[in-house]
Design a protein around this motif. Structure first.
Motif, PDB file in Angstrom:
ATOM      1  N   SER A   7       0.796  -1.239  -0.123  1.00  0.00           N
ATOM      2  CA  SER A   7      -0.238   0.100   0.056  1.00  0.00           C
ATOM      3  C   SER A   7       0.732   1.350  -0.158  1.00  0.00           C
ATOM      4  O   SER A   7       2.135   1.215   0.246  1.00  0.00           O
ATOM      5  CB  SER A   7      -0.869   0.031   1.178  1.00  0.00           C
ATOM      6  N   GLY A   8       0.168   2.490  -0.266  1.00  0.00           N
ATOM      7  CA  GLY A   8       0.912   3.642  -0.137  1.00  0.00           C
ATOM      8  C   GLY A   8       1.300   4.144  -1.480  1.00  0.00           C
ATOM      9  O   GLY A   8       1.709   5.528  -1.594  1.00  0.00           O
ATOM     10  N   GLY A   9       1.155   3.809  -2.593  1.00  0.00           N
ATOM     11  CA  GLY A   9       1.177   4.243  -3.924  1.00  0.00           C
ATOM     12  C   GLY A   9       0.383   5.289  -4.270  1.00  0.00           C
ATOM     13  O   GLY A   9      -0.473   5.677  -3.570  1.00  0.00           O
ATOM     14  N   GLY A  10       0.828   6.147  -5.389  1.00  0.00           N
ATOM     15  CA  GLY A  10       0.021   7.066  -5.910  1.00  0.00           C
ATOM     16  C   GLY A  10       0.622   8.019  -6.764  1.00  0.00           C
ATOM     17  O   GLY A  10       1.469   7.581  -7.659  1.00  0.00           O
ATOM     18  N   LEU A  11      -0.114   9.123  -7.173  1.00  0.00           N
ATOM     19  CA  LEU A  11       0.512  10.194  -8.209  1.00  0.00           C
ATOM     20  C   LEU A  11       1.263  11.297  -7.410  1.00  0.00           C
ATOM     21  O   LEU A  11       0.592  11.740  -6.513  1.00  0.00           O
ATOM     22  CB  LEU A  11      -0.845  10.641  -8.943  1.00  0.00           C
ATOM     23  N   CYS A  22       4.357  -2.777   3.295  1.00  0.00           N
ATOM     24  CA  CYS A  22       4.126  -4.058   3.020  1.00  0.00           C
ATOM     25  C   CYS A  22       3.786  -4.642   4.320  1.00  0.00           C
ATOM     26  O   CYS A  22       4.706  -4.811   4.979  1.00  0.00           O
ATOM     27  CB  CYS A  22       5.280  -4.885   2.101  1.00  0.00           C
ATOM     28  N   ALA A  23       2.490  -5.160   4.306  1.00  0.00           N
ATOM     29  CA  ALA A  23       2.245  -6.082   5.412  1.00  0.00           C
ATOM     30  C   ALA A  23       2.617  -7.531   5.154  1.00  0.00           C
ATOM     31  O   ALA A  23       2.019  -7.914   4.078  1.00  0.00           O
ATOM     32  CB  ALA A  23       0.756  -5.854   5.763  1.00  0.00           C
ATOM     33  N   VAL A  24       3.175  -8.172   5.883  1.00  0.00           N
ATOM     34  CA  VAL A  24       3.518  -9.625   5.727  1.00  0.00           C
ATOM     35  C   VAL A  24       2.910 -10.383   6.912  1.00  0.00           C
ATOM     36  O   VAL A  24       3.179 -10.256   8.037  1.00  0.00           O
ATOM     37  CB  VAL A  24       4.778  -9.924   5.764  1.00  0.00           C
ATOM     38  N   SER A  25       1.926 -11.303   6.505  1.00  0.00           N
ATOM     39  CA  SER A  25       1.120 -12.214   7.481  1.00  0.00           C
ATOM     40  C   SER A  25       2.135 -13.430   7.296  1.00  0.00           C
ATOM     41  O   SER A  25       3.101 -13.771   6.729  1.00  0.00           O
ATOM     42  CB  SER A  25      -0.023 -12.601   6.807  1.00  0.00           C
ATOM     43  N   GLY A  26       2.089 -14.354   8.621  1.00  0.00           N
ATOM     44  CA  GLY A  26       2.866 -15.290   8.448  1.00  0.00           C
ATOM     45  C   GLY A  26       4.134 -15.139   9.467  1.00  0.00           C
ATOM     46  O   GLY A  26       4.205 -14.041   9.657  1.00  0.00           O
ATOM     47  N   ASN A  27       4.842 -16.125   9.857  1.00  0.00           N
ATOM     48  CA  ASN A  27       6.000 -16.141  10.673  1.00  0.00           C
ATOM     49  C   ASN A  27       7.277 -16.387  10.029  1.00  0.00           C
ATOM     50  O   ASN A  27       8.362 -16.521  10.710  1.00  0.00           O
ATOM     51  CB  ASN A  27       5.787 -17.334  11.609  1.00  0.00           C
ATOM     52  N   ILE A  28       7.326 -15.954   8.620  1.00  0.00           N
ATOM     53  CA  ILE A  28       8.749 -15.658   8.128  1.00  0.00           C
ATOM     54  C   ILE A  28       9.199 -14.603   8.222  1.00  0.00           C
ATOM     55  O   ILE A  28      10.698 -14.408   7.738  1.00  0.00           O
ATOM     56  CB  ILE A  28       8.480 -16.327   6.596  1.00  0.00           C
ATOM     57  N   PHE A  29       8.722 -13.412   8.629  1.00  0.00           N
ATOM     58  CA  PHE A  29       9.286 -12.193   8.517  1.00  0.00           C
ATOM     59  C   PHE A  29      10.429 -12.285   9.069  1.00  0.00           C
ATOM     60  O   PHE A  29      11.658 -11.226   8.559  1.00  0.00           O
ATOM     61  CB  PHE A  29       7.912 -11.159   8.877  1.00  0.00           C
ATOM     62  N   SER A  30      10.682 -12.548  10.489  1.00  0.00           N
ATOM     63  CA  SER A  30      11.603 -12.088  11.116  1.00  0.00           C
ATOM     64  C   SER A  30      13.071 -12.749  10.712  1.00  0.00           C
ATOM     65  O   SER A  30      14.140 -12.596  11.134  1.00  0.00           O
ATOM     66  CB  SER A  30      11.346 -12.362  12.648  1.00  0.00           C
ATOM     67  N   ILE A  31      12.837 -13.501   9.951  1.00  0.00           N
ATOM     68  CA  ILE A  31      13.917 -14.617   9.594  1.00  0.00           C
ATOM     69  C   ILE A  31      14.612 -14.479   8.384  1.00  0.00           C
ATOM     70  O   ILE A  31      15.437 -15.181   7.552  1.00  0.00           O
ATOM     71  CB  ILE A  31      13.937 -16.185   9.870  1.00  0.00           C
ATOM     72  N   ASN A  32      14.041 -13.639   7.428  1.00  0.00           N
ATOM     73  CA  ASN A  32      14.135 -13.779   6.110  1.00  0.00           C
ATOM     74  C   ASN A  32      14.532 -11.814   5.551  1.00  0.00           C
ATOM     75  O   ASN A  32      14.288 -11.225   6.241  1.00  0.00           O
ATOM     76  CB  ASN A  32      13.110 -13.982   5.084  1.00  0.00           C
ATOM     77  N   THR A  33      15.462 -11.894   4.549  1.00  0.00           N
ATOM     78  CA  THR A  33      15.736 -10.823   3.788  1.00  0.00           C
ATOM     79  C   THR A  33      14.704 -10.435   3.184  1.00  0.00           C
ATOM     80  O   THR A  33      14.123 -11.276   2.217  1.00  0.00           O
ATOM     81  CB  THR A  33      16.913 -10.863   3.136  1.00  0.00           C
ATOM     82  N   TYR A  93       4.978  -1.270  -7.668  1.00  0.00           N
ATOM     83  CA  TYR A  93       5.658  -1.687  -6.765  1.00  0.00           C
ATOM     84  C   TYR A  93       5.491  -2.825  -5.601  1.00  0.00           C
ATOM     85  O   TYR A  93       4.211  -2.972  -5.573  1.00  0.00           O
ATOM     86  CB  TYR A  93       6.213  -0.541  -5.744  1.00  0.00           C
ATOM     87  N   TYR A  94       6.383  -3.617  -5.631  1.00  0.00           N
ATOM     88  CA  TYR A  94       6.087  -5.144  -4.887  1.00  0.00           C
ATOM     89  C   TYR A  94       7.165  -5.322  -3.733  1.00  0.00           C
ATOM     90  O   TYR A  94       8.014  -4.880  -3.787  1.00  0.00           O
ATOM     91  CB  TYR A  94       6.097  -6.194  -5.814  1.00  0.00           C
ATOM     92  N   CYS A  95       6.649  -6.222  -2.821  1.00  0.00           N
ATOM     93  CA  CYS A  95       7.726  -6.531  -1.670  1.00  0.00           C
ATOM     94  C   CYS A  95       7.430  -8.163  -1.842  1.00  0.00           C
ATOM     95  O   CYS A  95       6.609  -8.805  -2.301  1.00  0.00           O
ATOM     96  CB  CYS A  95       7.092  -6.081  -0.263  1.00  0.00           C
ATOM     97  N   ASN A  96       8.522  -8.664  -1.525  1.00  0.00           N
ATOM     98  CA  ASN A  96       8.792 -10.011  -1.425  1.00  0.00           C
ATOM     99  C   ASN A  96      10.074 -10.479  -0.827  1.00  0.00           C
ATOM    100  O   ASN A  96      10.963  -9.536  -0.374  1.00  0.00           O
ATOM    101  CB  ASN A  96       8.646 -10.701  -2.888  1.00  0.00           C
ATOM    102  N   THR A 109       1.567  -2.013  -5.754  1.00  0.00           N
ATOM    103  CA  THR A 109       0.979  -0.795  -5.383  1.00  0.00           C
ATOM    104  C   THR A 109       1.450   0.085  -6.465  1.00  0.00           C
ATOM    105  O   THR A 109       2.831   0.263  -6.687  1.00  0.00           O
ATOM    106  CB  THR A 109       1.245  -0.088  -4.129  1.00  0.00           C
ATOM    107  N   GLN A 110       0.759   1.108  -7.305  1.00  0.00           N
ATOM    108  CA  GLN A 110       1.040   1.755  -8.403  1.00  0.00           C
ATOM    109  C   GLN A 110       1.549   3.134  -8.037  1.00  0.00           C
ATOM    110  O   GLN A 110       1.085   3.853  -7.289  1.00  0.00           O
ATOM    111  CB  GLN A 110       0.015   2.098  -9.305  1.00  0.00           C
ATOM    112  N   VAL A 111       2.791   3.337  -8.476  1.00  0.00           N
ATOM    113  CA  VAL A 111       3.493   4.749  -8.373  1.00  0.00           C
ATOM    114  C   VAL A 111       3.608   5.398  -9.540  1.00  0.00           C
ATOM    115  O   VAL A 111       4.359   4.930 -10.405  1.00  0.00           O
ATOM    116  CB  VAL A 111       4.731   4.563  -7.599  1.00  0.00           C
ATOM    117  N   THR A 112       3.112   6.568  -9.732  1.00  0.00           N
ATOM    118  CA  THR A 112       3.245   7.367 -10.998  1.00  0.00           C
ATOM    119  C   THR A 112       3.837   8.786 -10.669  1.00  0.00           C
ATOM    120  O   THR A 112       3.320   9.465  -9.729  1.00  0.00           O
ATOM    121  CB  THR A 112       1.911   7.411 -11.647  1.00  0.00           C
ATOM    122  N   VAL A 113       4.976   9.052 -11.310  1.00  0.00           N
ATOM    123  CA  VAL A 113       5.456  10.276 -10.887  1.00  0.00           C
ATOM    124  C   VAL A 113       5.436  11.102 -12.297  1.00  0.00           C
ATOM    125  O   VAL A 113       5.950  10.758 -13.343  1.00  0.00           O
ATOM    126  CB  VAL A 113       6.995  10.137 -10.650  1.00  0.00           C
TER     127      VAL A 113
END
Length: 115
Positions: A7-11, A22-33, A93-96, A109-113
């Protein structure tokens, strides 16, 4: 099942700022890049910033000095502060995970400049 919600994109005008989250559900967040990626029309998806579980960061040359990635372990979020935006930053823009294996991609989330 881990989910990624961006979230958070815009013009915004060139020179402006946006903050993506980027909100990450699940328990992988703390152990990964984690990383932020972007994909412009007609181009391949590219990694623009990544952050390790220990907080070390790395940026693509095209965004170095303008973008800042951070993570909030309490909230399981990874954020991207984007300053001095340029028209060439226009993309979805994506997170992963930032590695060879990916989770199911979120909607982005779309970012337009504008110039």
């Amino acid at each position: 099942q881990v989910q990624l919600v961006e979230s958070g994109g815009g013009l915004v005008q060139a020179g402006g700022s946006l903050r993506l989250s980027c909100a990450v559900s699940g328990n992988i967040f703390s152990i990964n890049t984690m990383g932020w990626y972007r994909q412009a029309p007609g181009k391949q998806r590219e990694l623009v910033a990544k952050i390790t579980s220990g907080g070390s960061t790395n940026y693509a040359d095209s965004v170095k000095g303008r973008f800042t990635i951070s993570r909030d372990s309490a909230k399981n979020t990874v954020n991207l502060q984007m300053n001095n935006l340029k028209p060439e930053d226009t993309a979805v823009y994506y997170c992963n995970l930032a590695g060879a294996v990916f989770l199911t991609w979120g909607q982005g989330t779309q970012v337009t400049v504008s110039s």
